[in-house]
Design a protein around this motif. Structure first.
Motif: not given
Length: 183
Positions: A33-38, A126-130
């Motif tokens: 998620l963090h690296h934008g692969l999904i 934090w971006c995905h957690a938010q």
């Protein structure tokens, strides 16, 4: 077949077995998620909020709020004419409310969504957690102790370097110690 569906298959398999997803699977998902692969929207349908549904979490939250109101009323309650029997009954009720409070805060720890959120906070994503907090806004994830603790740890990791750098040990509440002693 893409990465999200393969991960989703693994998460679904653990949910069917009523087992918690292994930590490496959750960490891998957060890294992808963090690296934008999904994206969060592609993996979320596969995640299970087991052992409860979201509506069950909402009902638990409402019940928790009611018991907390009752506990708050009981904290300052004093009856000078209270008999030993009613005192024992009140003590048992307080114990029951405390037990319900503890149960509420530990439920959901095995939930795949909460595991994912916890791992996001631990890794500092934090971006995905938010985004996940926004999706689960009615569930009040921040009310769970294990989520709240990680939020505080994340805040500490962000603020501590600035505090150490800009607030010398000789300062007291942001004012140099010499000035504070003189005042």
């Amino acid at each position: 077949l893409n990465i999200a569906s393969m991960l989703g298959f693994k998460f679904s398999a653990y949910a069917k077995l009523k087992k918690t997803a292994p930590k490496p699977l959750v960490v891998l998902t957060v890294k992808l998620l963090h690296h934008g692969l999904i994206t969060l929207s592609t993996i979320l349908p596969y995640l299970c909020i087991a052992p409860y549904s979201i509506t069950q979490h909402l009902e638990d939250r409402r019940a928790f709020e009611l018991t907390e109101k009752e506990r708050a009323r009981a904290v300052n309650f004093v009856d000078l004419n209270e008999s030993a029997e009613s005192k024992e009954l009140r003590r048992k009720r307080e114990d029951e409310l405390y037990r319900k409070r503890r149960e509420y805060h530990v439920t959901g720890r095995s939930s795949q969504i909460f595991q994912l959120l916890l791992c996001m906070l631990q890794s500092g994503d934090w971006c995905h957690a938010q985004q996940l907090f926004y999706i689960l806004r009615d569930v009040h994830c921040e009310g769970k102790h294990f989520i709240n603790e990680e939020l505080m740890n994340l805040l500490h990791r962000v603020i501590e370097p600035f505090y150490v750098r800009y607030c010398a040990q000789t300062m007291l509440l942001g004012v140099p110690a010499a000035e504070a002693a003189a005042a």
